[in-house]
Design a protein around this motif. Structure first.
Motif, PDB file in Angstrom:
ATOM      1  N   VAL A  22      34.785 147.211  17.735  1.00 54.13           N
ATOM      2  CA  VAL A  22      35.646 147.606  18.862  1.00 54.13           C
ATOM      3  C   VAL A  22      36.849 146.662  18.948  1.00 54.13           C
ATOM      4  N   HIS A  23      36.587 145.350  18.876  1.00 58.54           N
ATOM      5  CA  HIS A  23      37.688 144.375  18.940  1.00 58.54           C
ATOM      6  C   HIS A  23      38.644 144.556  17.755  1.00 58.54           C
ATOM      7  N   ARG A  24      38.058 144.749  16.585  1.00 55.48           N
ATOM      8  CA  ARG A  24      38.872 144.929  15.374  1.00 55.48           C
ATOM      9  C   ARG A  24      39.785 146.154  15.531  1.00 55.48           C
ATOM     10  N   SER A  25      39.228 147.234  16.060  1.00 52.12           N
ATOM     11  CA  SER A  25      39.996 148.457  16.284  1.00 52.12           C
ATOM     12  C   SER A  25      41.141 148.208  17.277  1.00 52.12           C
ATOM     13  N   HIS A  26      40.859 147.453  18.347  1.00 59.44           N
ATOM     14  CA  HIS A  26      41.897 147.109  19.333  1.00 59.44           C
ATOM     15  C   HIS A  26      42.991 146.253  18.697  1.00 59.44           C
ATOM     16  N   VAL A  27      42.579 145.290  17.863  1.00 62.09           N
ATOM     17  CA  VAL A  27      43.546 144.418  17.186  1.00 62.09           C
ATOM     18  C   VAL A  27      44.478 145.261  16.320  1.00 62.09           C
ATOM     19  N   PHE A  28      43.906 146.152  15.510  1.00 60.81           N
ATOM     20  CA  PHE A  28      44.729 146.980  14.616  1.00 60.81           C
ATOM     21  C   PHE A  28      45.690 147.857  15.427  1.00 60.81           C
ATOM     22  N   GLU A  29      45.179 148.406  16.517  1.00 61.51           N
ATOM     23  CA  GLU A  29      46.008 149.279  17.363  1.00 61.51           C
ATOM     24  C   GLU A  29      47.169 148.485  17.986  1.00 61.51           C
ATOM     25  N   LYS A  30      46.848 147.346  18.583  1.00 64.27           N
ATOM     26  CA  LYS A  30      47.888 146.539  19.250  1.00 64.27           C
ATOM     27  C   LYS A  30      48.884 145.944  18.260  1.00 64.27           C
ATOM     28  N   MET A  31      48.392 145.583  17.072  1.00 65.01           N
ATOM     29  CA  MET A  31      49.276 145.001  16.063  1.00 65.01           C
ATOM     30  C   MET A  31      49.985 146.080  15.232  1.00 65.01           C
ATOM     31  N   ARG A  32      49.631 147.344  15.481  1.00 64.29           N
ATOM     32  CA  ARG A  32      50.249 148.513  14.804  1.00 64.29           C
ATOM     33  C   ARG A  32      50.063 148.459  13.287  1.00 64.29           C
ATOM     34  N   VAL A  33      48.828 148.193  12.882  1.00 69.21           N
ATOM     35  CA  VAL A  33      48.486 148.207  11.453  1.00 69.21           C
ATOM     36  C   VAL A  33      47.238 149.057  11.257  1.00 69.21           C
ATOM     37  N   THR A  48      43.641 139.930  23.726  1.00 69.36           N
ATOM     38  CA  THR A  48      42.762 139.072  24.533  1.00 69.36           C
ATOM     39  C   THR A  48      42.336 137.890  23.654  1.00 69.36           C
ATOM     40  N   GLN A  49      41.723 136.883  24.281  1.00 73.66           N
ATOM     41  CA  GLN A  49      41.285 135.710  23.522  1.00 73.66           C
ATOM     42  C   GLN A  49      40.268 136.113  22.448  1.00 73.66           C
ATOM     43  N   ARG A  50      39.347 136.989  22.795  1.00 70.15           N
ATOM     44  CA  ARG A  50      38.326 137.426  21.840  1.00 70.15           C
ATOM     45  C   ARG A  50      38.966 138.218  20.689  1.00 70.15           C
ATOM     46  N   GLU A  51      39.952 139.075  21.030  1.00 76.51           N
ATOM     47  CA  GLU A  51      40.641 139.842  19.986  1.00 76.51           C
ATOM     48  C   GLU A  51      41.366 138.904  19.007  1.00 76.51           C
ATOM     49  N   ARG A  52      41.919 137.842  19.545  1.00 76.91           N
ATOM     50  CA  ARG A  52      42.593 136.868  18.668  1.00 76.91           C
ATOM     51  C   ARG A  52      41.600 136.200  17.726  1.00 76.91           C
ATOM     52  N   GLN A  53      40.431 135.844  18.286  1.00 78.66           N
ATOM     53  CA  GLN A  53      39.406 135.216  17.446  1.00 78.66           C
ATOM     54  C   GLN A  53      38.986 136.161  16.316  1.00 78.66           C
ATOM     55  N   VAL A  54      38.785 137.430  16.676  1.00 79.54           N
ATOM     56  CA  VAL A  54      38.392 138.427  15.673  1.00 79.54           C
ATOM     57  C   VAL A  54      39.513 138.577  14.641  1.00 79.54           C
ATOM     58  N   MET A  55      40.763 138.634  15.113  1.00 79.53           N
ATOM     59  CA  MET A  55      41.908 138.791  14.208  1.00 79.53           C
ATOM     60  C   MET A  55      41.964 137.638  13.208  1.00 79.53           C
ATOM     61  N   GLU A  56      41.797 136.415  13.696  1.00 79.98           N
ATOM     62  CA  GLU A  56      41.860 135.246  12.797  1.00 79.98           C
ATOM     63  C   GLU A  56      40.780 135.324  11.716  1.00 79.98           C
ATOM     64  N   LEU A  61      47.647 143.790   8.171  1.00 81.07           N
ATOM     65  CA  LEU A  61      47.658 142.777   9.232  1.00 81.07           C
ATOM     66  C   LEU A  61      48.033 141.414   8.654  1.00 81.07           C
ATOM     67  N   THR A  62      47.436 141.051   7.532  1.00 79.48           N
ATOM     68  CA  THR A  62      47.717 139.767   6.884  1.00 79.48           C
ATOM     69  C   THR A  62      49.183 139.697   6.472  1.00 79.48           C
ATOM     70  N   ARG A  63      49.687 140.789   5.887  1.00 79.90           N
ATOM     71  CA  ARG A  63      51.082 140.827   5.450  1.00 79.90           C
ATOM     72  C   ARG A  63      52.026 140.670   6.632  1.00 79.90           C
ATOM     73  N   LEU A  64      51.713 141.360   7.740  1.00 78.29           N
ATOM     74  CA  LEU A  64      52.541 141.287   8.946  1.00 78.29           C
ATOM     75  C   LEU A  64      52.614 139.850   9.482  1.00 78.29           C
ATOM     76  N   GLY A  99      58.954 140.432  17.924  1.00 74.41           N
ATOM     77  CA  GLY A  99      58.116 141.611  18.151  1.00 74.41           C
ATOM     78  C   GLY A  99      56.659 141.330  17.822  1.00 74.41           C
ATOM     79  N   VAL A 100      56.422 140.642  16.703  1.00 71.40           N
ATOM     80  CA  VAL A 100      55.044 140.300  16.301  1.00 71.40           C
ATOM     81  C   VAL A 100      54.440 139.329  17.312  1.00 71.40           C
ATOM     82  N   ALA A 101      55.241 138.359  17.755  1.00 75.19           N
ATOM     83  CA  ALA A 101      54.744 137.383  18.752  1.00 75.19           C
ATOM     84  C   ALA A 101      54.331 138.095  20.042  1.00 75.19           C
TER      85      ALA A 101
END
Length: 198
Positions: A173-184, A141-149, A190-193, A132-134
Motif C-alpha cells: 500500500v505504501h509503495r503504491s502511494h509512493v509511486f502515485e505521489k512521485m508520478r512513476v 508521509t514519514q512511513r512512505e519516505r522510509q518505504v521509498m528509501e 523512481l530511482t532515475r527521478l 517539483g521533485v522536492a
C-alpha cells in the motif's frame, strides 16, 4: 522570458547590438546604466547579461559583483577593450561566463550569447524539475519516505516489511502511494527521478 540584457552607457552601441541580435531573432532589452539594470533585476529575470566592462558611475565589474552578492546566476559576458582583459579574466575566475574583446566578430558574439541563453534555460528547467521533485517528496508521509528509501536501495517488499516491522500488504500500500505521489510506475523510474533531481 529568456532575454539578452545589454547593459552599456553608450546608446549607439546599445542600439547597434540590439539590432544585431534582433536580426538573429534573439529577444533584447537595453539598459543605459548598471544601476538601471540592478534596480530592475529580480530572481525571475531570465536570459543572459552582455555587460560593458567600463561605464560611467557603476562599472560592469561592480554590477557583476553586486548581482553575484544578491544570488544572481545569470550567465554574464563582458565586452572589453584591449586594456580591460586582466579585469575580464579576473571576472571569469569569479564566475563570469565569457568575455569578448572589441572590436568583435558579430557572428562569434551572437553564437556565444545564444549558447549562454541556452545554458540559462537548461539550468532553470533543471531547477524547476528539482523543485517539483522536492515538492513531491514533501507530500510523502514519514512511513512512505522510509518505504521509498528502501525501494530505491533495491530491497524486496518482504525485506522492507521485516526491516520496518510491518506486514507485506502494508508495504504494498505504501509503495503504491509512493509511486502515485512521485508520478512513476516502477522502482527503476523512481530511482532515475531521484538521481536526476540530485
Amino acid at each position: 522570458m529568456t532575454t539578452l540584457h545589454i547593459v552599456d552607457d553608450d546608446e549607439a552601441i546599445r542600439d547597434a547590438l540590439g539590432w544585431l541580435f534582433q536580426s538573429r531573432s534573439v529577444p533584447v532589452a537595453g539598459w543605459a546604466s548598471a544601476r538601471e539594470f540592478l534596480d530592475a533585476w529580480t530572481a525571475e529575470t531570465a536570459g543572459c547579461l552582455l555587460l560593458d566592462i567600463r561605464m560611467e558611475g557603476m562599472s560592469g565589474l561592480e554590477l557583476f559583483d553586486r548581482l553575484r552578492a544578491q544570488g544572481c546566476r545569470l550567465p554574464v559576458i563582458f565586452l572589453t577593450g584591449h586594456g580591460d582583459v586582466p579585469s575580464a579574466v579576473s571576472a571569469l575566475k569569479k564566475g563570469a561566463r565569457d568575455f569578448v574583446e572589441k572590436p568583435f566578430n558579430d557572428n562569434d558574439l551572437v553564437d556565444r550569447v545564444i549558447e549562454a541563453l541556452a545554458f540559462d534555460a537548461e539550468q532553470r528547467a533543471r531547477e524547476a524539475g528539482q523543485a517539483g521533485v522536492a515538492a513531491r517528496i514533501a507530500s510523502l508521509t514519514q512511513r512512505e519516505r522510509q518505504v521509498m528509501e528502501l525501494v530505491v536501495a533495491g530491497r524486496l517488499n518482504k525485506v522492507i516489511a521485516d526491516e520496518l516491522g510491518i506486514s507485506m500488504r502494508t508495504v504494498e500500500v505504501h509503495r503504491s502511494h509512493v509511486f502515485e505521489k512521485m508520478r512513476v510506475k516502477t522502482a527503476v523510474e523512481l530511482t532515475r527521478l531521484l538521481t536526476s533531481a540530485g
